[in-house]
Design a protein around this motif. Structure first.
Motif, PDB file in Angstrom:
ATOM      1  N   PRO A 177       0.813  -1.226   0.000  1.00  0.00           N
ATOM      2  CA  PRO A 177       0.000   0.000   0.000  1.00  0.00           C
ATOM      3  C   PRO A 177       0.843   1.270   0.000  1.00  0.00           C
ATOM      4  O   PRO A 177       0.469   2.268  -0.621  1.00  0.00           O
TER       5      PRO A 177
ATOM      6  N   PRO B 181      -5.231   2.163  -0.774  1.00  0.00           N
ATOM      7  CA  PRO B 181      -5.692   1.498  -1.998  1.00  0.00           C
ATOM      8  C   PRO B 181      -6.632   0.332  -1.699  1.00  0.00           C
ATOM      9  O   PRO B 181      -6.445  -0.401  -0.724  1.00  0.00           O
TER      10      PRO B 181
ATOM     11  N   LYS C  37      -8.086  -3.140  -3.253  1.00  0.00           N
ATOM     12  CA  LYS C  37      -7.805  -4.139  -4.283  1.00  0.00           C
ATOM     13  C   LYS C  37      -9.100  -4.535  -4.972  1.00  0.00           C
ATOM     14  O   LYS C  37     -10.068  -4.929  -4.327  1.00  0.00           O
TER      15      LYS C  37
ATOM     16  N   TRP D 200      -5.768  -2.011  -8.337  1.00  0.00           N
ATOM     17  CA  TRP D 200      -6.276  -1.300  -7.163  1.00  0.00           C
ATOM     18  C   TRP D 200      -6.936   0.006  -7.608  1.00  0.00           C
ATOM     19  O   TRP D 200      -6.703   0.482  -8.721  1.00  0.00           O
TER      20      TRP D 200
END
Length: 262
Positions: free
Chosen positions: A87, A185, A187, A193
């Motif tokens: 991330p 983010p 997924k 993402w």
């Protein structure tokens, strides 16, 4: 006659003993061969046990987490899949790309200490074609656009040129992206993402010190790609492309963020 019979019997007895002796020698050889083969198998078995123990210890051992670069610096690394990104890497990529793309200061991005102290005016990059004549974007935006996927980049640059004030290239207007929130983010698929960004575009002109603020709330869609190989010595366009794609990510779509709450 008796003597001949005695000699014949003696010869037959010697032949029998000779055959028996040969038979015993062959059997001994086979026994020794079998014993040797068993010994070799036993040694091989112990070697395999030692190898299995070594591989088991190697499997339990943590992978190396420190890598030394050619410059002499050491960095920590972590084993991840080819389509995985942390991330932190995704957020850094989105923040750096959007800041470089949407900050229009009217000066070129500095590449040396001298240019940082005394920035050069940005003449802009002309992306004009039959439909968009005399369309310009900033040099920084053109550089950042190589972080976009190829099928998305051209259309996005056309839209970006349409909203870029001409005063930016005359030193009369500046536009600054002010991120207010960049969420972690989310997924959405393997190696893909989306990142929600809430920001403002502040436009400052020479004749207005108050400036104008425009909301810039976007959903940015990112996917993992194969990063380019590290070049030894490159400059120009090749250096720009490598710099923007070194993180192994690209933006393949940007859309307006729906307003959830008033």
């Amino acid at each position: 006659m008796a003597i001949l019979d005695s000699e014949s019997a003696q010869k037959n007895r010697l032949r029998f003993l000779n055959r028996a002796s040969k038979s015993v020698s062959t059997g001994d050889a086979l026994a020794l061969f079998a014993l040797g083969t068993f010994g070799l198998h036993l040694i091989t078995f112990f070697i395999l046990l030692l190898l299995y123990g070594s591989y088991s210890q190697l499997n339990k051992k943590a992978p190396p987490s420190l890598v030394q670069l050619e410059t002499g610096k050491s960095i920590k690394v972590a084993p991840i899949g080819s389509l995985e990104r942390t991330p932190q890497v995704i957020l850094r990529f989105v923040s750096d790309t959007m800041t470089l793309m949407m900050n229009w200061s009217g000066t070129l991005p500095p590449s040396t200490v001298e240019e940082a102290a005394k920035p050069k005016p940005d003449p802009g990059v002309n992306i004009s074609n039959r439909e968009f004549r005399s369309s310009k974007i900033t040099s920084a935006a053109w550089q950042a656009s190589y972080a976009l996927s190829e099928d998305f980049r051209k259309e996005f640059l056309k839209a970006l040129a349409a909203i870029t004030p001409s005063g930016v290239f005359q030193g009369k207007t500046q536009v600054v992206l002010v991120p207010l929130s960049i969420q972690s983010p989310i997924k959405i698929a393997e190696g893909k993402w989306k990142v929600k960004m809430v920001a403002n575009l502040t436009i400052v002109a020479q004749d207005s010190n108050l400036g104008e603020t425009i909301q810039f709330n976007k959903e940015i869609f990112v996917r993992a790609v194969v990063p380019p190989e590290s070049p030894n010595q490159v400059d120009g366009l090749a250096a720009v492309i490598y710099q923007m794609r070194a993180s192994g990510l690209e933006i393949y779509a940007i859309r307006d963020l729906a307003q959830e709450n008033l």
